[in-house]
Design a protein around this motif. Structure first.
Motif, mmCIF file in Angstrom:
data_model
loop_
_atom_site.group_PDB
_atom_site.id
_atom_site.type_symbol
_atom_site.label_atom_id
_atom_site.label_comp_id
_atom_site.label_asym_id
_atom_site.label_seq_id
_atom_site.Cartn_x
_atom_site.Cartn_y
_atom_site.Cartn_z
ATOM 1 N N GLN A 150 -3.041 4.975 -1.350
ATOM 2 C CA GLN A 150 -4.091 5.594 -2.155
ATOM 3 C C GLN A 150 -5.409 5.475 -1.374
ATOM 4 O OE1 GLN A 150 -3.466 7.166 -5.146
ATOM 5 N NE2 GLN A 150 -1.355 6.771 -4.528
ATOM 6 N N ILE A 151 -6.285 6.447 -1.564
ATOM 7 C CA ILE A 151 -7.548 6.486 -0.828
ATOM 8 C C ILE A 151 -8.391 5.228 -1.057
ATOM 9 C CG2 ILE A 151 -8.858 7.751 -2.573
ATOM 10 C CD1 ILE A 151 -9.048 8.402 1.221
ATOM 11 N N TYR A 156 0.794 -1.232 0.000
ATOM 12 C CA TYR A 156 0.000 0.000 0.000
ATOM 13 C C TYR A 156 0.828 1.285 0.000
ATOM 14 C CZ TYR A 156 -3.418 -3.479 1.322
ATOM 15 O OH TYR A 156 -4.202 -4.600 1.354
ATOM 16 N N ILE A 215 2.166 6.085 2.320
ATOM 17 C CA ILE A 215 1.026 6.967 2.075
ATOM 18 C C ILE A 215 0.169 6.280 1.017
ATOM 19 C CG2 ILE A 215 0.291 9.261 1.365
ATOM 20 C CD1 ILE A 215 3.137 10.196 2.221
ATOM 21 N N GLN A 227 -8.731 11.315 6.998
ATOM 22 C CA GLN A 227 -10.192 11.215 7.103
ATOM 23 C C GLN A 227 -10.609 11.351 8.574
ATOM 24 O OE1 GLN A 227 -12.090 10.860 4.092
ATOM 25 N NE2 GLN A 227 -10.014 11.458 3.514
ATOM 26 N N SER A 276 -2.156 9.675 7.310
ATOM 27 C CA SER A 276 -1.731 10.307 6.060
ATOM 28 C C SER A 276 -2.903 10.551 5.117
ATOM 29 C CB SER A 276 -0.647 9.474 5.363
ATOM 30 O OG SER A 276 -1.201 8.317 4.775
ATOM 31 N N LEU A 277 -3.954 9.730 5.220
ATOM 32 C CA LEU A 277 -5.128 9.902 4.367
ATOM 33 C C LEU A 277 -6.072 10.996 4.881
ATOM 34 C CD1 LEU A 277 -5.792 6.183 3.467
ATOM 35 C CD2 LEU A 277 -4.837 7.965 1.992
ATOM 36 N N ASP A 282 -11.436 8.405 10.998
ATOM 37 C CA ASP A 282 -10.381 7.478 11.416
ATOM 38 C C ASP A 282 -9.801 7.821 12.779
ATOM 39 O OD1 ASP A 282 -10.555 5.714 9.257
ATOM 40 O OD2 ASP A 282 -9.350 7.047 8.012
ATOM 41 N N ILE A 319 -8.259 2.591 1.745
ATOM 42 C CA ILE A 319 -8.576 2.985 3.124
ATOM 43 C C ILE A 319 -9.395 1.931 3.859
ATOM 44 C CG2 ILE A 319 -10.675 4.335 2.622
ATOM 45 C CD1 ILE A 319 -9.521 6.379 4.731
ATOM 46 N N GLN A 331 -0.628 5.269 8.298
ATOM 47 C CA GLN A 331 -1.247 5.249 6.971
ATOM 48 C C GLN A 331 -2.604 5.944 6.992
ATOM 49 O OE1 GLN A 331 -0.865 0.961 6.363
ATOM 50 N NE2 GLN A 331 0.476 1.379 4.604
ATOM 51 N N LEU A 332 -3.417 5.667 7.998
ATOM 52 C CA LEU A 332 -4.711 6.338 8.097
ATOM 53 C C LEU A 332 -4.535 7.829 8.341
ATOM 54 C CD1 LEU A 332 -6.819 3.720 10.105
ATOM 55 C CD2 LEU A 332 -6.926 4.242 7.651
#
Length: 133
Positions: free
Chosen positions: A16-17, A11, A14, A54, A51-52, A57, A20, A48-49
């Motif tokens: 990709q969305i 993955y 970082i 949202q 970095s996305l 999370d 997630i 990782q979460l």
């Protein structure tokens, strides 16, 4: 190849969305794993979460952080704020649940203690890249 290397290889640090939901599932599974030997893999999934970025999370990362004293130390408070500190606080303020209230209180305590002074998501991710890659 260990779990960390496999997740980074699959993955990226970082992700990709579109990945997630898979990363959320992996973190939920790791939270339920009573056989875990350390918390490094769990921390990576939180990074990782983070970095996305949202908002929702933050609750899952808070759950992971609160699992044990080891996870509480390993999972940095900044990881709760991938969407930004103020946005996260406002999000938690709107949730009428005990855990959301506890997380908000913890964030405010850490903010008062200076844990978010000069906080930059981009700089935090750059540090994570040096650590993991």
């Amino acid at each position: 190849m260990d779990q960390l290397e496999q997740v980074i290889d699959t993955y990226g640090l970082i992700p990709q969305i579109e990945h997630i939901h898979t990363i959320r599932t992996l973190l939920q599974e790791e939270c339920a794993n009573s056989q875990r030997e350390d918390h490094e893999y769990m921390r990576l999934l939180c990074v990782q979460l983070f970095s996305l970025g949202q908002l929702e999370d933050t609750r899952l990362i808070w759950q992971a952080k609160r699992l044990s004293m080891d996870s509480f130390v390993m999972i940095d408070v900044q990881l709760l704020c991938g969407a930004g500190l103020e946005q996260t606080k406002l999000y938690l303020l709107d949730i009428d649940e005990e855990e959301a209230t506890a997380e908000l209180a913890y964030l405010e305590k850490c903010e008062s203690a200076g844990d978010f002074e000069d906080f930059s998501k981009e700089e935090w991710i750059e540090q994570a890249k040096l650590y993991y890659v």
